[in-house]
Design an enzyme around this catalytic site. Structure first.
Site, PDB file in Angstrom:
ATOM      1  N   THR A   1       0.814  -1.213   0.000  1.00  0.00           N
ATOM      2  CA  THR A   1       0.000   0.000   0.000  1.00  0.00           C
ATOM      3  C   THR A   1       0.852   1.269   0.000  1.00  0.00           C
ATOM      4  OG1 THR A   1      -1.502   1.270   1.428  1.00  0.00           O
ATOM      5  CG2 THR A   1      -0.089  -0.287   2.530  1.00  0.00           C
ATOM      6  N   ASP A   2       0.258   2.355  -0.483  1.00  0.00           N
ATOM      7  CA  ASP A   2       0.960   3.648  -0.421  1.00  0.00           C
ATOM      8  C   ASP A   2       1.002   4.194   1.010  1.00  0.00           C
ATOM      9  OD1 ASP A   2      -1.719   4.340  -0.129  1.00  0.00           O
ATOM     10  OD2 ASP A   2      -1.753   5.802  -1.762  1.00  0.00           O
ATOM     11  N   GLU A   3       0.197   3.589   1.916  1.00  0.00           N
ATOM     12  CA  GLU A   3       0.148   4.115   3.288  1.00  0.00           C
ATOM     13  C   GLU A   3       1.471   3.950   4.028  1.00  0.00           C
ATOM     14  OE1 GLU A   3      -3.284   3.485   5.635  1.00  0.00           O
ATOM     15  OE2 GLU A   3      -4.649   3.679   3.946  1.00  0.00           O
TER      16      GLU A   3
ATOM     17  N   TYR B   1      -1.984  -0.570  11.000  1.00  0.00           N
ATOM     18  CA  TYR B   1      -2.097  -1.237   9.695  1.00  0.00           C
ATOM     19  C   TYR B   1      -0.898  -0.912   8.814  1.00  0.00           C
ATOM     20  CZ  TYR B   1      -3.307  -1.639   4.745  1.00  0.00           C
ATOM     21  OH  TYR B   1      -3.261  -1.902   3.399  1.00  0.00           O
TER      22      TYR B   1
ATOM     23  N   LYS C   1       2.186  -3.297   7.385  1.00  0.00           N
ATOM     24  CA  LYS C   1       2.477  -3.491   5.951  1.00  0.00           C
ATOM     25  C   LYS C   1       3.918  -3.060   5.658  1.00  0.00           C
ATOM     26  CE  LYS C   1       0.083  -4.637   3.008  1.00  0.00           C
ATOM     27  NZ  LYS C   1      -0.294  -5.967   2.451  1.00  0.00           N
TER      28      LYS C   1
HETATM   29  P1  NAD Z   1      -9.649  -7.440   2.146  1.00  0.00           P
HETATM   30  O1  NAD Z   1      -9.672  -7.135   3.602  1.00  0.00           O
HETATM   31  O2  NAD Z   1     -10.857  -7.203   1.326  1.00  0.00           O
HETATM   32  O3  NAD Z   1      -9.233  -8.971   1.920  1.00  0.00           O
HETATM   33  C1  NAD Z   1      -8.217  -9.579   2.651  1.00  0.00           C
HETATM   34  C2  NAD Z   1      -8.322 -11.083   2.442  1.00  0.00           C
HETATM   35  O4  NAD Z   1      -7.264 -11.702   3.189  1.00  0.00           O
HETATM   36  C3  NAD Z   1      -9.641 -11.681   2.945  1.00  0.00           C
HETATM   37  O5  NAD Z   1     -10.148 -12.609   2.012  1.00  0.00           O
HETATM   38  C4  NAD Z   1      -9.226 -12.385   4.233  1.00  0.00           C
HETATM   39  O6  NAD Z   1     -10.046 -13.523   4.544  1.00  0.00           O
HETATM   40  C5  NAD Z   1      -7.801 -12.788   3.905  1.00  0.00           C
HETATM   41  N1  NAD Z   1      -7.011 -12.989   5.136  1.00  0.00           N
HETATM   42  C6  NAD Z   1      -6.896 -12.160   6.198  1.00  0.00           C
HETATM   43  N2  NAD Z   1      -6.116 -12.707   7.148  1.00  0.00           N
HETATM   44  C7  NAD Z   1      -5.694 -13.902   6.650  1.00  0.00           C
HETATM   45  C8  NAD Z   1      -4.845 -14.929   7.141  1.00  0.00           C
HETATM   46  N3  NAD Z   1      -4.285 -14.857   8.364  1.00  0.00           N
HETATM   47  N4  NAD Z   1      -4.613 -16.013   6.357  1.00  0.00           N
HETATM   48  C9  NAD Z   1      -5.188 -16.121   5.127  1.00  0.00           C
HETATM   49  N5  NAD Z   1      -6.020 -15.188   4.628  1.00  0.00           N
HETATM   50  C10 NAD Z   1      -6.265 -14.087   5.371  1.00  0.00           C
HETATM   51  O7  NAD Z   1      -8.388  -6.631   1.593  1.00  0.00           O
HETATM   52  P2  NAD Z   1      -8.168  -5.940   0.163  1.00  0.00           P
HETATM   53  O8  NAD Z   1      -8.699  -4.561   0.204  1.00  0.00           O
HETATM   54  O9  NAD Z   1      -8.601  -6.877  -0.888  1.00  0.00           O
HETATM   55  O10 NAD Z   1      -6.574  -5.821   0.168  1.00  0.00           O
HETATM   56  C11 NAD Z   1      -5.766  -6.886  -0.345  1.00  0.00           C
HETATM   57  C12 NAD Z   1      -4.302  -6.477  -0.240  1.00  0.00           C
HETATM   58  O11 NAD Z   1      -4.087  -5.287  -0.970  1.00  0.00           O
HETATM   59  C13 NAD Z   1      -3.835  -6.186   1.191  1.00  0.00           C
HETATM   60  O12 NAD Z   1      -2.537  -6.698   1.334  1.00  0.00           O
HETATM   61  C14 NAD Z   1      -3.842  -4.674   1.276  1.00  0.00           C
HETATM   62  O13 NAD Z   1      -2.860  -4.225   2.189  1.00  0.00           O
HETATM   63  C15 NAD Z   1      -3.467  -4.302  -0.149  1.00  0.00           C
HETATM   64  N6  NAD Z   1      -3.954  -2.996  -0.627  1.00  0.00           N
HETATM   65  C16 NAD Z   1      -5.278  -2.672  -0.517  1.00  0.00           C
HETATM   66  C17 NAD Z   1      -5.724  -1.451  -1.029  1.00  0.00           C
HETATM   67  C18 NAD Z   1      -7.170  -1.047  -0.957  1.00  0.00           C
HETATM   68  O14 NAD Z   1      -7.499   0.091  -1.287  1.00  0.00           O
HETATM   69  N7  NAD Z   1      -8.087  -1.919  -0.550  1.00  0.00           N
HETATM   70  C19 NAD Z   1      -4.812  -0.572  -1.631  1.00  0.00           C
HETATM   71  C20 NAD Z   1      -3.458  -0.939  -1.701  1.00  0.00           C
HETATM   72  C21 NAD Z   1      -3.043  -2.163  -1.207  1.00  0.00           C
HETATM   73  O1  DAU Z   2      -4.187   3.913   0.351  1.00  0.00           O
HETATM   74  C1  DAU Z   2      -4.366   2.518   0.283  1.00  0.00           C
HETATM   75  C2  DAU Z   2      -5.221   2.064   1.448  1.00  0.00           C
HETATM   76  O2  DAU Z   2      -6.547   2.505   1.180  1.00  0.00           O
HETATM   77  C3  DAU Z   2      -5.177   0.560   1.662  1.00  0.00           C
HETATM   78  O3  DAU Z   2      -3.896   0.168   2.005  1.00  0.00           O
HETATM   79  C4  DAU Z   2      -6.172   0.138   2.759  1.00  0.00           C
HETATM   80  O4  DAU Z   2      -6.203  -1.283   2.856  1.00  0.00           O
HETATM   81  C5  DAU Z   2      -7.541   0.647   2.384  1.00  0.00           C
HETATM   82  O5  DAU Z   2      -8.450   0.347   3.429  1.00  0.00           O
HETATM   83  C6  DAU Z   2      -7.511   2.157   2.149  1.00  0.00           C
HETATM   84  O6  DAU Z   2      -7.228   2.855   3.391  1.00  0.00           O
HETATM   85  P1  DAU Z   2      -7.995   4.209   3.774  1.00  0.00           P
HETATM   86  O7  DAU Z   2      -7.946   4.379   5.236  1.00  0.00           O
HETATM   87  O8  DAU Z   2      -7.546   5.333   2.924  1.00  0.00           O
HETATM   88  O9  DAU Z   2      -9.477   3.796   3.275  1.00  0.00           O
HETATM   89  P2  DAU Z   2     -10.925   4.024   3.930  1.00  0.00           P
HETATM   90  O10 DAU Z   2     -11.925   3.618   2.914  1.00  0.00           O
HETATM   91  O11 DAU Z   2     -11.038   3.431   5.304  1.00  0.00           O
HETATM   92  O12 DAU Z   2     -10.972   5.603   4.081  1.00  0.00           O
HETATM   93  C7  DAU Z   2     -10.807   6.464   2.973  1.00  0.00           C
HETATM   94  C8  DAU Z   2     -10.861   7.887   3.489  1.00  0.00           C
HETATM   95  O13 DAU Z   2     -12.187   8.177   3.927  1.00  0.00           O
HETATM   96  C9  DAU Z   2      -9.980   8.133   4.700  1.00  0.00           C
HETATM   97  O14 DAU Z   2      -9.443   9.447   4.618  1.00  0.00           O
HETATM   98  C10 DAU Z   2     -10.919   8.023   5.890  1.00  0.00           C
HETATM   99  C11 DAU Z   2     -12.224   8.510   5.321  1.00  0.00           C
HETATM  100  N1  DAU Z   2     -13.458   7.888   5.859  1.00  0.00           N
HETATM  101  C12 DAU Z   2     -13.516   6.544   5.926  1.00  0.00           C
HETATM  102  C13 DAU Z   2     -14.643   5.905   6.395  1.00  0.00           C
HETATM  103  C14 DAU Z   2     -14.720   4.397   6.489  1.00  0.00           C
HETATM  104  C15 DAU Z   2     -14.531   8.682   6.234  1.00  0.00           C
HETATM  105  O15 DAU Z   2     -14.487   9.921   6.142  1.00  0.00           O
HETATM  106  N2  DAU Z   2     -15.654   8.061   6.683  1.00  0.00           N
HETATM  107  C16 DAU Z   2     -15.763   6.697   6.799  1.00  0.00           C
HETATM  108  O16 DAU Z   2     -16.820   6.177   7.270  1.00  0.00           O
END
Ligand code: NAD
Ligand code: DAU
Length: 348
Positions: free
Chosen positions: A127-129, A152, A156
């Site tokens: 992630t970019d975080e 989180y 990562k």
């Molecule tokens: P998600 O939470 O939707 O899915 C995570 C999956 O991992 C689920 O299916 C869960 O059951 C599985 N999991 C969790 N713990 C586990 C364990 N101990 N063993 C096996 N499986 C397990 O997450 P996502 O949004 O699909 O993110 C996937 C990946 O991409 C993550 O590594 C996250 O850090 C990265 N990522 C997400 C975003 C985003 O915006 N969602 C952006 C950048 C990177």
């Molecule tokens: O940048 C990549 C990341 O993006 C991933 O690594 C994470 O897995 C993914 O969850 C996401 O993280 P964020 O914290 O940015 O996503 P989230 O959807 O939780 O929140 C997006 C923005 O919106 C953040 O600034 C917080 C805000 N927010 C979020 C929620 C859930 C609100 O204002 N209200 C809300 O109810």
């Protein structure tokens, strides 16, 4: 091996490989099925590709079980998505983040290393975080120093460091990608975009943290999947690639745009913007993320297909069309988490 393939991005990735990318091999999806893992996400794929898609409900923290899978299926490449992924949950309960994101990644690396030449690639999805927060200017590049703010992002960051260390120390063939915020079908509705779509659709309040001025760089999930696959196919071992949408938006603008689109697609008596409520800010809330993905664009010719407008429309339609998925996902664990964390009144 795809880990976390039953989650949001992992499920989209497996679907992309089998249905779009022309991938001809077999996939084993290793997923623990936490609250975020949903077998519904790939039910049709399981049915359509019985010889090429295998599911194993396995925790990546269970090294013996993983070892079995590596041997039994003769794993030659890993794409590692499995993680605890929600920042707010990591603030309330970081333990699972440390276990899965750090110890789980470590287990996978150890087993990948033990395969020697039989393993061609370990791709780590991150992630970019990890880069922390930007001020008003600048972009994250692949050389921006790590400065994570939440449990989180710290977990990562630790996993990214381990992956790179396994390359430098043991010569493990690895690639790493750091991506910005994804949105699209199958995203669990605790994240901003699906939460706002579903609440707007059903007339519930739309919680915006602080004043809604934080900025995220949005990317449609299929564009992330295509980038990961290009990196796996053509990226250089040991390299990191940033992935982003060049699509910076303040949260309040994202929420307003969703309101407008939901009003258009499912007209209601009152405009949904009236449902917006500003709530307590997230502790350690990063102000701004923005990705410089020049390296990916120039070296691998990747560009996103969707604009924010087209991607958001697709996403809203998907959530409106897939009511059975939405109902199932909103039962059980999800309801318990929302009421334990926020009480029942804040979010309507
Ligand atoms: P998600 O939470 O939707 O899915 C995570 C999956 O991992 C689920 O299916 C869960 O059951 C599985 N999991 C969790 N713990 C586990 C364990 N101990 N063993 C096996 N499986 C397990 O997450 P996502 O949004 O699909 O993110 C996937 C990946 O991409 C993550 O590594 C996250 O850090 C990265 N990522 C997400 C975003 C985003 O915006 N969602 C952006 C950048 C990177
Ligand atoms: O940048 C990549 C990341 O993006 C991933 O690594 C994470 O897995 C993914 O969850 C996401 O993280 P964020 O914290 O940015 O996503 P989230 O959807 O939780 O929140 C997006 C923005 O919106 C953040 O600034 C917080 C805000 N927010 C979020 C929620 C859930 C609100 O204002 N209200 C809300 O109810």
């Amino acid at each position: 091996m795809v880990t976390g393939g039953s989650g949001f991005i992992g499920a989209n990735f497996i679907r992309y490989l089998l249905e779009e990318a022309g991938f001809e091999g077999r996939i084993i999806n290793v997923d623990k099925l936490t609250y975020a893992g949903n077998p519904d996400n790939l039910a049709d794929i399981e049915h359509e590709y019985p010889d090429r898609y295998i599911f194993s409900q396995t925790d990546i923290c269970d090294k013996a079980a993983l070892e079995n899978i590596f041997e039994r299926y003769d794993i030659d490449a890993v794409c590692h998505f499995a993680a605890e992924s929600h920042v707010d949950r990591s603030i309330v309960g970081p333990d699972a983040f440390i276990r899965t994101n750090i110890q789980g990644t470590f287990n996978l690396l150890e087993l990948a290393r033990s395969r020697g030449d039989r393993l061609s690639l370990f791709h780590h999805v991150s992630t970019d975080e990890v880069y922390g927060s930007l001020g008003a200017d600048g972009l994250f590049t692949e050389t921006t120093p790590y400065d994570p703010s939440s449990p989180y992002s710290a977990s990562k960051a630790a996993s990214d460091h381990l992956v790179r260390a396994y390359h430098r120390t043991y010569g493990l063939p690895v690639t790493v990608s750091n991506c910005s915020n994804n949105y699209g079908p199958y995203q669990f509705p605790e994240k901003l975009i699906p939460l706002i779509i579903l609440n707007a659709r059903s007339g519930k309040s739309l919680p915006v943290y602080g004043q809604g001025l934080n900025i995220r760089d949005w990317l449609y999930v299929a564009d992330h999947c295509a980038a990961v696959w290009e990196i796996m196919r053509r990226g250089k071992s040991g390299e990191t690639y940033n992935i982003g949408g060049r699509c910076e938006k303040q949260n309040i603008d994202v929420v307003r745009m969703i309101c407008r689109l939901v009003d258009e697609l499912a007209p209601a008596i009152k405009p949904r913007e009236g449902l917006i409520c500003f709530v307590k800010d997230r502790p350690g809330h990063d102000l701004r993320y923005a990705i410089d993905c020049t390296k990916l664009e120039q070296e691998l010719n990747w560009t996103p297909r969707e604009t924010f407008e087209t991607g958001l429309r697709r996403t809203i339609r998907w959530y409106m069309d897939n009511t059975a998925w939405v109902e199932r996902v909103q039962s059980g664990e999800y309801r318990r988490w929302i009421s334990a964390h926020y009480g029942t009144s804040t979010r309507g």
